[in-house]
Design a protein around this motif. Structure first.
Motif, mmCIF file in Angstrom:
data_model
loop_
_atom_site.group_PDB
_atom_site.id
_atom_site.type_symbol
_atom_site.label_atom_id
_atom_site.label_comp_id
_atom_site.label_asym_id
_atom_site.label_seq_id
_atom_site.Cartn_x
_atom_site.Cartn_y
_atom_site.Cartn_z
ATOM 1 N N GLY A 40 0.804 -1.215 0.000
ATOM 2 C CA GLY A 40 0.000 0.000 0.000
ATOM 3 C C GLY A 40 0.834 1.261 0.000
ATOM 4 O O GLY A 40 2.042 1.253 0.262
ATOM 5 N N GLU A 41 0.180 2.345 -0.346
ATOM 6 C CA GLU A 41 0.836 3.642 -0.365
ATOM 7 C C GLU A 41 1.028 4.135 1.062
ATOM 8 O O GLU A 41 0.140 3.983 1.912
ATOM 9 C CB GLU A 41 -0.032 4.636 -1.139
ATOM 10 C CG GLU A 41 0.666 5.927 -1.473
ATOM 11 C CD GLU A 41 -0.205 6.822 -2.365
ATOM 12 O OE1 GLU A 41 -1.383 7.006 -1.993
ATOM 13 O OE2 GLU A 41 0.287 7.294 -3.392
ATOM 14 N N MET A 42 2.171 4.710 1.366
ATOM 15 C CA MET A 42 2.429 5.187 2.715
ATOM 16 C C MET A 42 1.710 6.504 2.989
ATOM 17 O O MET A 42 1.441 7.292 2.074
ATOM 18 C CB MET A 42 3.941 5.373 2.928
ATOM 19 C CG MET A 42 4.724 4.080 2.960
ATOM 20 S SD MET A 42 6.453 4.366 3.387
ATOM 21 C CE MET A 42 7.100 2.693 3.364
ATOM 22 N N ASN B 62 3.347 3.736 7.714
ATOM 23 C CA ASN B 62 2.688 2.462 7.402
ATOM 24 C C ASN B 62 2.765 1.568 8.632
ATOM 25 O O ASN B 62 3.492 1.867 9.594
ATOM 26 C CB ASN B 62 3.348 1.782 6.197
ATOM 27 C CG ASN B 62 2.361 0.943 5.393
ATOM 28 O OD1 ASN B 62 1.317 0.535 5.906
ATOM 29 N ND2 ASN B 62 2.683 0.678 4.128
ATOM 30 N N THR B 63 2.017 0.486 8.613
ATOM 31 C CA THR B 63 2.032 -0.449 9.730
ATOM 32 C C THR B 63 3.376 -1.162 9.791
ATOM 33 O O THR B 63 3.965 -1.489 8.747
ATOM 34 C CB THR B 63 0.893 -1.473 9.556
ATOM 35 O OG1 THR B 63 -0.358 -0.771 9.580
ATOM 36 C CG2 THR B 63 0.912 -2.509 10.666
ATOM 37 N N GLU C 98 12.913 9.230 5.832
ATOM 38 C CA GLU C 98 13.598 8.356 4.869
ATOM 39 C C GLU C 98 12.819 7.065 4.655
ATOM 40 O O GLU C 98 12.139 6.575 5.564
ATOM 41 C CB GLU C 98 14.993 7.953 5.390
ATOM 42 C CG GLU C 98 16.017 9.057 5.388
ATOM 43 C CD GLU C 98 17.398 8.541 5.769
ATOM 44 O OE1 GLU C 98 17.585 7.295 5.895
ATOM 45 O OE2 GLU C 98 18.306 9.378 5.957
ATOM 46 N N VAL C 99 12.947 6.533 3.460
ATOM 47 C CA VAL C 99 12.514 5.162 3.171
ATOM 48 C C VAL C 99 13.753 4.412 2.701
ATOM 49 O O VAL C 99 14.499 4.900 1.838
ATOM 50 C CB VAL C 99 11.425 5.111 2.073
ATOM 51 C CG1 VAL C 99 11.098 3.653 1.720
ATOM 52 C CG2 VAL C 99 10.165 5.834 2.539
ATOM 53 N N ARG C 100 13.989 3.247 3.300
ATOM 54 C CA ARG C 100 15.158 2.446 2.908
ATOM 55 C C ARG C 100 14.704 1.038 2.522
ATOM 56 O O ARG C 100 13.769 0.486 3.110
ATOM 57 C CB ARG C 100 16.175 2.376 4.050
ATOM 58 C CG ARG C 100 16.796 3.729 4.361
ATOM 59 C CD ARG C 100 18.120 3.626 5.061
ATOM 60 N NE ARG C 100 18.718 4.949 5.246
ATOM 61 C CZ ARG C 100 20.009 5.203 5.174
ATOM 62 N NH1 ARG C 100 20.866 4.221 4.885
ATOM 63 N NH2 ARG C 100 20.487 6.418 5.366
ATOM 64 N N LYS C 101 15.401 0.518 1.530
ATOM 65 C CA LYS C 101 15.135 -0.844 1.070
ATOM 66 C C LYS C 101 16.412 -1.649 1.263
ATOM 67 O O LYS C 101 17.457 -1.317 0.697
ATOM 68 C CB LYS C 101 14.712 -0.849 -0.395
ATOM 69 C CG LYS C 101 14.242 -2.214 -0.876
ATOM 70 C CD LYS C 101 13.609 -2.134 -2.260
ATOM 71 C CE LYS C 101 13.054 -3.483 -2.685
ATOM 72 N NZ LYS C 101 12.398 -3.421 -4.008
ATOM 73 N N ASN C 102 16.311 -2.647 2.136
ATOM 74 C CA ASN C 102 17.487 -3.458 2.489
ATOM 75 C C ASN C 102 18.651 -2.586 2.967
ATOM 76 O O ASN C 102 19.824 -2.847 2.668
ATOM 77 C CB ASN C 102 17.920 -4.324 1.308
ATOM 78 C CG ASN C 102 16.836 -5.297 0.894
ATOM 79 O OD1 ASN C 102 16.133 -5.867 1.743
ATOM 80 N ND2 ASN C 102 16.660 -5.483 -0.413
ATOM 81 N N ILE D 199 9.445 9.849 -2.023
ATOM 82 C CA ILE D 199 8.288 10.433 -2.709
ATOM 83 C C ILE D 199 7.474 9.372 -3.441
ATOM 84 O O ILE D 199 6.250 9.473 -3.541
ATOM 85 C CB ILE D 199 8.738 11.544 -3.697
ATOM 86 C CG1 ILE D 199 9.371 12.709 -2.921
ATOM 87 C CG2 ILE D 199 7.573 12.043 -4.520
ATOM 88 C CD1 ILE D 199 8.420 13.399 -1.957
ATOM 89 N N SER D 200 8.143 8.338 -3.924
ATOM 90 C CA SER D 200 7.420 7.290 -4.658
ATOM 91 C C SER D 200 6.623 6.392 -3.728
ATOM 92 O O SER D 200 5.842 5.570 -4.199
ATOM 93 C CB SER D 200 8.418 6.463 -5.477
ATOM 94 O OG SER D 200 9.377 5.885 -4.620
ATOM 95 N N TYR D 201 6.815 6.554 -2.426
ATOM 96 C CA TYR D 201 6.112 5.710 -1.452
ATOM 97 C C TYR D 201 4.991 6.450 -0.719
ATOM 98 O O TYR D 201 3.978 5.846 -0.353
ATOM 99 C CB TYR D 201 7.092 5.177 -0.397
ATOM 100 C CG TYR D 201 7.939 4.033 -0.884
ATOM 101 C CD1 TYR D 201 7.575 2.697 -0.641
ATOM 102 C CD2 TYR D 201 9.126 4.259 -1.592
ATOM 103 C CE1 TYR D 201 8.360 1.649 -1.073
ATOM 104 C CE2 TYR D 201 9.918 3.221 -2.030
ATOM 105 C CZ TYR D 201 9.532 1.905 -1.778
ATOM 106 O OH TYR D 201 10.316 0.865 -2.223
#
Length: 409
Positions: A277-279, A322-323, A394-398, A405-407
């Motif tokens: 889902g979108e944050m 997000n959850t 921030e959003v981090r992946k791994n 912004i994309s989240y």
């Protein structure tokens, strides 16, 4: 004198006498015997005010010590950063001072009201007793008043025996003594009342002056608080500071990112899939982005998130985008010139996706807590390397930063 006239006089004298007897047995209005209670109330008020004054003095000393700590910093660059970072601590102290001041004002106002009621009650007691005294004198005067010859003869005519007449005369004498005592008591009470009123007027004037001073101080603190809270992230100032201290701050930024990568590497994140889902926007009500993800400061500094700010943002609630599960928290001590992300936390959303919320003034959750989208997890602040209140998100992946912004919505 004919028998009818004598009978009429006799009946009138008896009526007047009975009236005097009734008034005699009408007890004077008891003066409020609450001196001990009043003293206890006064003592309680003074103790409460003393406690609040001590608390206020401690807060003032805390602010003074904090300002002295900043003023003792010799390095001008560190001093400027310390001033910026002091906003969070300053706001906290000011808010506590305002709360104490309001409590003092309320306490003082209630005390003044209670004292005015005490005075009015005493004045009423005295007036009631004075009126009773007037009625008694009037009634006794109607019966001849204190062994007056003519009226004593009238009482004699109404008496069946000399013994009865003497008994009534003695009764009148006792009334006279009682009235003399009553007059003295009235005089004493009036003297005490006037003295108490004079003291109260002095106390009330002092209390009103203190209340006015407290209200003026409150207005000043609230203005200062508003100014502090309205300070927003100044990217231009941050860039100027970064460029002026490029080598030091560039090395610091690399060190911070290395520390973060180490934290992420050791995080016990879930292996489940991303919750999806979108944050949600992490600072509801504030949409100004002062710094975007990517290169900035003439391509000399890579910004790993977005900075969200706006007028009055300090103290605004920060919610979980997000959850997820809180996997890391860091509290920044107010050391005067701290750098980095200050007070921040990290939430794991599964599938290697995490969010980071930095420069907080407060954290509302603890490590291990499960949070849901929209739940408050902290408050916007100005801790760490910051030139004004904002949220670094921030959003981090791994463990690697990606464009948030994309989240987020």
């Amino acid at each position: 004198m004919n028998k009818n006239k004598i009978r009429h006089i006799f009946i009138c004298s008896i009526c007047c006498f009975l009236s005097a007897v009734m008034i005699y047995f009408s007890a004077p209005v008891a003066f409020a015997d609450d001196t001990a209670q009043q003293k206890a109330s006064d003592e309680e008020y003074r103790e409460q005010i003393s406690d609040l004054q001590n608390e206020q003095a401690a807060l003032q000393q805390q602010m003074k010590d904090y300002n002295n700590k900043i003023n003792n910093i010799k390095d001008s660059k560190k001093k400027q950063q310390a001033i910026a970072n002091s906003i969070d601590e300053k706001i906290s102290i000011i808010e506590e001072s305002i709360a104490v001041g309001k409590e003092k004002i309320a306490l003082t106002s209630n005390y003044i009201t209670e004292k005015n009621i005490e005075i009015r009650n005493k004045e009423k007691d005295i007036e009631d007793n004075l009126q009773l005294f007037r009625d008694r004198v009037k009634a006794i005067y109607m019966t001849g008043g204190y062994s007056d010859t003519a009226n004593s003869l009238m009482m004699l005519l109404g008496s069946k025996s000399v013994s009865e007449f003497l008994t009534r005369t003695e009764f009148l004498n006792r009334i006279a003594e009682h009235d003399k005592q009553m007059v003295e008591e009235l005089r004493e009470e009036l003297a005490v009342l006037n003295e108490e009123k004079a003291v109260l007027e002095e106390e009330r004037a002092a209390l009103e002056a203190e209340k006015a001073a407290l209200e003026e101080e409150q207005a000043s603190l609230e203005k200062e608080l508003k100014e502090a809270k309205n300070s927003i992230h100044d990217l231009a100032q941050m860039q100027a500071e970064y460029e002026e201290n490029y080598e030091e701050l560039s090395a610091m930024a690399k060190q911070i990112q290395a520390e973060l990568l180490d934290i992420y590497k050791n995080l016990n994140t879930s292996n489940t899939e991303y919750v999806g889902g979108e944050m949600m926007w992490p600072v509801p009500g504030y949409s100004k982005i002062s710094s975007y993800y990517g290169w900035r400061f003439n391509n000399t500094d890579f910004h790993t998130g977005v900075d969200i700010t706006g007028s009055g943002v300090h103290g605004a609630k920060v919610v979980a985008a997000n959850t997820g599960t809180v996997v890391h928290t860091n509290y920044c001590p107010y050391n005067g010139y701290s750098y980095g992300y200050g007070t921040y936390l990290i939430v794991d959303h599964g599938g290697g996706i995490t969010t980071l919320y930095a420069h907080l003034s407060d954290i509302s959750v603890k490590k291990g807590d499960i949070v849901v989208m929209g739940q408050q997890i902290g408050k916007v602040g100005n801790t760490g390397w910051s030139t004004g209140a904002h949220l670094h998100f921030e959003v981090r992946k791994n463990g690697s930063a990606v464009n948030p912004i994309s989240y987020i919505t």
